[in-house]
Design a protein around this motif. Sequence first.
Motif, PDB file in Angstrom:
ATOM      1  N   VAL A  36      -5.933  -4.955  10.873  1.00 49.76           N
ATOM      2  CA  VAL A  36      -6.243  -5.930   9.806  1.00 49.76           C
ATOM      3  C   VAL A  36      -7.182  -5.297   8.783  1.00 49.76           C
ATOM      4  O   VAL A  36      -7.004  -5.445   7.564  1.00 49.76           O
ATOM      5  CB  VAL A  36      -6.843  -7.222  10.411  1.00 49.76           C
ATOM      6  N   ALA A  37      -8.164  -4.581   9.289  1.00 51.58           N
ATOM      7  CA  ALA A  37      -9.129  -3.935   8.390  1.00 51.58           C
ATOM      8  C   ALA A  37      -8.422  -2.930   7.486  1.00 51.58           C
ATOM      9  O   ALA A  37      -8.681  -2.876   6.266  1.00 51.58           O
ATOM     10  CB  ALA A  37     -10.213  -3.245   9.210  1.00 51.58           C
ATOM     11  N   GLU A  38      -7.521  -2.152   8.058  1.00 49.65           N
ATOM     12  CA  GLU A  38      -6.778  -1.163   7.260  1.00 49.65           C
ATOM     13  C   GLU A  38      -5.890  -1.852   6.232  1.00 49.65           C
ATOM     14  O   GLU A  38      -5.782  -1.435   5.080  1.00 49.65           O
ATOM     15  CB  GLU A  38      -5.916  -0.263   8.168  1.00 49.65           C
ATOM     16  N   GLN A  39      -5.274  -2.928   6.686  1.00 41.33           N
ATOM     17  CA  GLN A  39      -4.412  -3.687   5.763  1.00 41.33           C
ATOM     18  C   GLN A  39      -5.216  -4.206   4.569  1.00 41.33           C
ATOM     19  O   GLN A  39      -4.772  -4.165   3.431  1.00 41.33           O
ATOM     20  CB  GLN A  39      -3.787  -4.872   6.496  1.00 41.33           C
ATOM     21  N   ARG A  40      -6.394  -4.648   4.877  1.00 38.57           N
ATOM     22  CA  ARG A  40      -7.260  -5.171   3.817  1.00 38.57           C
ATOM     23  C   ARG A  40      -7.623  -4.079   2.807  1.00 38.57           C
ATOM     24  O   ARG A  40      -7.622  -4.304   1.605  1.00 38.57           O
ATOM     25  CB  ARG A  40      -8.542  -5.764   4.395  1.00 38.57           C
ATOM     26  N   LYS A  41      -7.885  -2.895   3.374  1.00 35.44           N
ATOM     27  CA  LYS A  41      -8.209  -1.772   2.486  1.00 35.44           C
ATOM     28  C   LYS A  41      -7.025  -1.480   1.579  1.00 35.44           C
ATOM     29  O   LYS A  41      -7.156  -1.269   0.371  1.00 35.44           O
ATOM     30  CB  LYS A  41      -8.530  -0.519   3.321  1.00 35.44           C
ATOM     31  N   LEU A  42      -5.841  -1.456   2.223  1.00 38.15           N
ATOM     32  CA  LEU A  42      -4.614  -1.199   1.453  1.00 38.15           C
ATOM     33  C   LEU A  42      -4.442  -2.251   0.359  1.00 38.15           C
ATOM     34  O   LEU A  42      -4.116  -1.941  -0.791  1.00 38.15           O
ATOM     35  CB  LEU A  42      -3.402  -1.255   2.374  1.00 38.15           C
ATOM     36  N   ALA A  43      -4.662  -3.490   0.749  1.00 34.08           N
ATOM     37  CA  ALA A  43      -4.504  -4.595  -0.211  1.00 34.08           C
ATOM     38  C   ALA A  43      -5.441  -4.418  -1.388  1.00 34.08           C
ATOM     39  O   ALA A  43      -5.058  -4.621  -2.545  1.00 34.08           O
ATOM     40  CB  ALA A  43      -4.768  -5.916   0.488  1.00 34.08           C
TER      41      ALA A  43
ATOM     42  N   LEU B 127      -4.278   5.959  -0.070  1.00 34.02           N
ATOM     43  CA  LEU B 127      -3.266   5.207   0.671  1.00 34.02           C
ATOM     44  C   LEU B 127      -2.650   6.052   1.776  1.00 34.02           C
ATOM     45  O   LEU B 127      -2.400   5.575   2.880  1.00 34.02           O
ATOM     46  CB  LEU B 127      -2.156   4.736  -0.278  1.00 34.02           C
ATOM     47  N   LYS B 128      -2.400   7.320   1.421  1.00 33.01           N
ATOM     48  CA  LYS B 128      -1.795   8.221   2.402  1.00 33.01           C
ATOM     49  C   LYS B 128      -2.731   8.409   3.598  1.00 33.01           C
ATOM     50  O   LYS B 128      -2.305   8.418   4.754  1.00 33.01           O
ATOM     51  CB  LYS B 128      -1.467   9.560   1.754  1.00 33.01           C
TER      52      LYS B 128
ATOM     53  N   LYS C  99      -5.993   7.638 -11.644  1.00 31.69           N
ATOM     54  CA  LYS C  99      -6.571   6.608 -10.780  1.00 31.69           C
ATOM     55  C   LYS C  99      -5.553   6.208  -9.704  1.00 31.69           C
ATOM     56  O   LYS C  99      -5.875   6.075  -8.533  1.00 31.69           O
ATOM     57  CB  LYS C  99      -6.917   5.391 -11.652  1.00 31.69           C
ATOM     58  N   VAL C 100      -4.297   6.084 -10.182  1.00 35.36           N
ATOM     59  CA  VAL C 100      -3.212   5.720  -9.270  1.00 35.36           C
ATOM     60  C   VAL C 100      -3.034   6.810  -8.227  1.00 35.36           C
ATOM     61  O   VAL C 100      -2.913   6.534  -7.027  1.00 35.36           O
ATOM     62  CB  VAL C 100      -1.903   5.487 -10.059  1.00 35.36           C
ATOM     63  N   LEU C 101      -3.034   8.066  -8.703  1.00 32.85           N
ATOM     64  CA  LEU C 101      -2.818   9.185  -7.782  1.00 32.85           C
ATOM     65  C   LEU C 101      -3.935   9.271  -6.734  1.00 32.85           C
ATOM     66  O   LEU C 101      -3.680   9.523  -5.563  1.00 32.85           O
ATOM     67  CB  LEU C 101      -2.717  10.500  -8.562  1.00 32.85           C
TER      68      LEU C 101
ATOM     69  N   MET D 253      -6.624  -1.633  -2.536  1.00 31.12           N
ATOM     70  CA  MET D 253      -6.156  -0.520  -3.367  1.00 31.12           C
ATOM     71  C   MET D 253      -4.959  -0.921  -4.217  1.00 31.12           C
ATOM     72  O   MET D 253      -4.880  -0.622  -5.406  1.00 31.12           O
ATOM     73  CB  MET D 253      -5.797   0.672  -2.477  1.00 31.12           C
ATOM     74  N   VAL D 254      -4.019  -1.625  -3.585  1.00 29.53           N
ATOM     75  CA  VAL D 254      -2.817  -2.041  -4.329  1.00 29.53           C
ATOM     76  C   VAL D 254      -3.216  -3.038  -5.427  1.00 29.53           C
ATOM     77  O   VAL D 254      -2.684  -3.003  -6.533  1.00 29.53           O
ATOM     78  CB  VAL D 254      -1.757  -2.633  -3.375  1.00 29.53           C
TER      79      VAL D 254
END
Lengths: 772, 85
Positions: A16-23, A67-68, A59-61, A25-26
């Motif tokens: 969940v924590a990782e998902q939140r980080k991803l969210a 993300l990777k 910034k995206v890169l 970033m996206v």
Amino acid sequence: MSKPTKADIKIQQQLVAEQRKLADMVGSMSDTYQLQKSYVKEILNASDQTLANYTAEKKVLDQIKKLKEADAKVSEKLSETSQQILAASESQIKALKQQNKLIQNTKKGFAVVNDAAKDLVGKADAFIKKFPGGAYLSKLMGLDKLADQFENGINAAAEAFLTSMLQGKGLTASLGAGMQAFNAIVKMNPMALIAAAAIGLIAAFKSISKEAQKVSADTGLTYTQSKLLVKEANKQVAAFGNQLSTQSDIIAVQKEQIAQLGVIGKLSGEQAGAVSDIGKAFGYGAAQAGKVNAAFMAMGVSADNAANAQRDLAAEALKSGVNVATVTKDIADNAGTTAKFFGGNVKALKKAAIEAAKMGVSLATMAKVSESLLDFESSISSQFELQALTGKQMNFDLARQLALEGDIAGATKAVMDQVGSIHDFNKMDVLERKKLAQATGMDVDELQKSLTIKSKMGDLTSDELASMNALGLSAAEMENMSAKDLQNKLAQQQSSEKTAAAFAAMKAQLVNALMPAGQALMSVFAALSPLLKVIGVGLKVAFMPITLAGKAMGALIGFMEKFKGITAGVLTLTTLIIAKKKEEAIMSAVEIGKATALNALKTIRVALENASLGAIIRQGAATAVNLAKTALEGAMVLGKAIAGLFGSFAQIPFGIGIPLAIAAAGGLFAMFKKATSVGDLGIDPNGGPIVSSPTVGGIFQGDKRDGLSMGPSMGTSPSAGGAGVVNNYYGEKDDKGVTMQQVIDAISNISINMDGKELSATIRTADSFRRG
Amino acid sequence: MSKNNIEKQLLEEINRIDEGLALGLLKWIMKPAVKKAMKKLGKDPEFKAAIEDHNYHAQRLKDLSKKLADHPDPKFRELAKKLAR
């Protein structure tokens, strides 16, 4: 299902924590995407925004990298949500890249056109700026802002085109959208353009007209003459025939000419322009030049010769190192009073004026000296008195001779030579100075000033005198120059005046070009004047029906006043028709109501016979429905009555039938509305009640002592109330199972009262039971 | 500068027309070139491919955001909203 272990829970929490980080970033990437989308709006400025695009892309890169990393962390425990977020981020990155590519491609595609337009504007601007006053003209035409304005248009077109293409609308539709946006940059309303052009033309006419009025006021010329003068001046300025003069300068010369000579037409526009140019070049102004020219012309020379003489005068004054303005002012002010000494000899006047300036006196002073010298007896007497007083030998014979010849300058010079220097003058006492003034014909202060100037000027070399004019020329160079060359040289020095003249020329050209159209427009207005009168008449005619209608109405009222009886008759007839129709309507309603009421009574009787309370109630409800139907039918009758009203009133002539029908229908409605349904009613005596009976047909008013009772079975005898009846009121519910006998028992021993009065002591149930 | 307000207004009006006329003239001259540039761009395979590609990914982004819209976690629902813009 087995219970999750602590390790499972921990993994889930990490996920969940990782998902939140991803969210996060996206989400951040989504903002970047929005930012880039906004860049579409400024396609051509994309060069400046490329950096911003690259920054966004970086910034995206960076975020991809993160993300990777996050991906690696959650790869083992990758949930469906994580996969979705990663896929979304991937799509976003790709969309962003394509968007950037599109912006750059669009920019490239449109930049070619924009560069071509800028090049064109630049060349046009450079071409126009080559002309005198070109920079001003360029600004006037808006060339300085044109390139930017065009770029805005291109940007708008590119934005609309790209947005439409991105929306998948196809090339044709996108082309249309792009061109529409491009065309929208300047959408000049043709009517506004015409109006503005008309305003411009009128303004051109107004400027001439205003100037002409001013000239007319200043010179006393007629407006037409003044306008001609102004137009002529304008024409001269527009022709670039002058170096320094503007329209107002030429007009100033003409004004002075008219003021001095009192006539118009002695000086053409061209000549006035030349005179004005002399005055401006030599620094004494157009108005003074006009005065000098008028003075010369008053001596009998032609306008051209006067102008040439003035130029020579100014040039000689300049070469002599004296103030040209002083010399010309002297001529302008004193030429008239000194005319007798020159006899039309302009050259002599010129020479005298220059000499006067050199000696620090005016022509008027010199004329005064000559006059004094030619008063021989007095002059000689003063001369000897002076000699006796000062002990100094003075001989004014030469001066007298020169004065007699009309050489006032020579005469004055001869006198001054006899006087000596300023030092000699300063040594004299007051009485001696006064006597000297008397003998020379000058004032003491004039003598002092003249002697001082003579002393100062005498110390200066020719070159020093020449350098006083700041022309950068030596005395010899100036000497060799013609008056015309000298004027040109002076004109060259006056760059601001030349620029002003160039602008004036442009303005004059514009005004001259617009003038005929402006005048034509004014002529149109003048010609329209009678037309406006016609329009006025037309409007009067157009409004005639209203006027006539008003008058007709007045006549009708008058007619009605005059024939009140007839009018009353018509109204009576109308009232009768209304009453008849109303009666018919009410009658119909009552008849239907009667029938329905009978039906209802029958139903009640049947119900009573059946002694079923529930059935009675149901039937009662049905009766209510029937009553409602009756009301509806009554309304229909009312509608028919109204239709009849309109039919009848339409027959009434003078167009008053329909309004009367409307009024009658309104009255009918009002009457129906006013007839309040009360059921039973009792009105106390002393009221004098009014009742209306459709059946009997009439309206009746009782005596003031009479009361009124309304109820079923009443009205059979005026002096007695009606028999009591059983009302269909039971007060009990259906499920009580009340029998008919119970009802009869319940009501058999009660008295009937209405409004506090006993109507009946008992109810005859047996009798009522029998009826029907 | 004229002190007369009407004259001032007239001058402004005339200036506006001059600008409009010059721009209008330039627009009239450059109109075919703008149209041609748009046509050329619209037919450019690279441009067309970029549009298709962009639209494909934008659509995919929307689809994915829809899936996230029903996520029980409000943070993800918020993200879905952001992506759907």
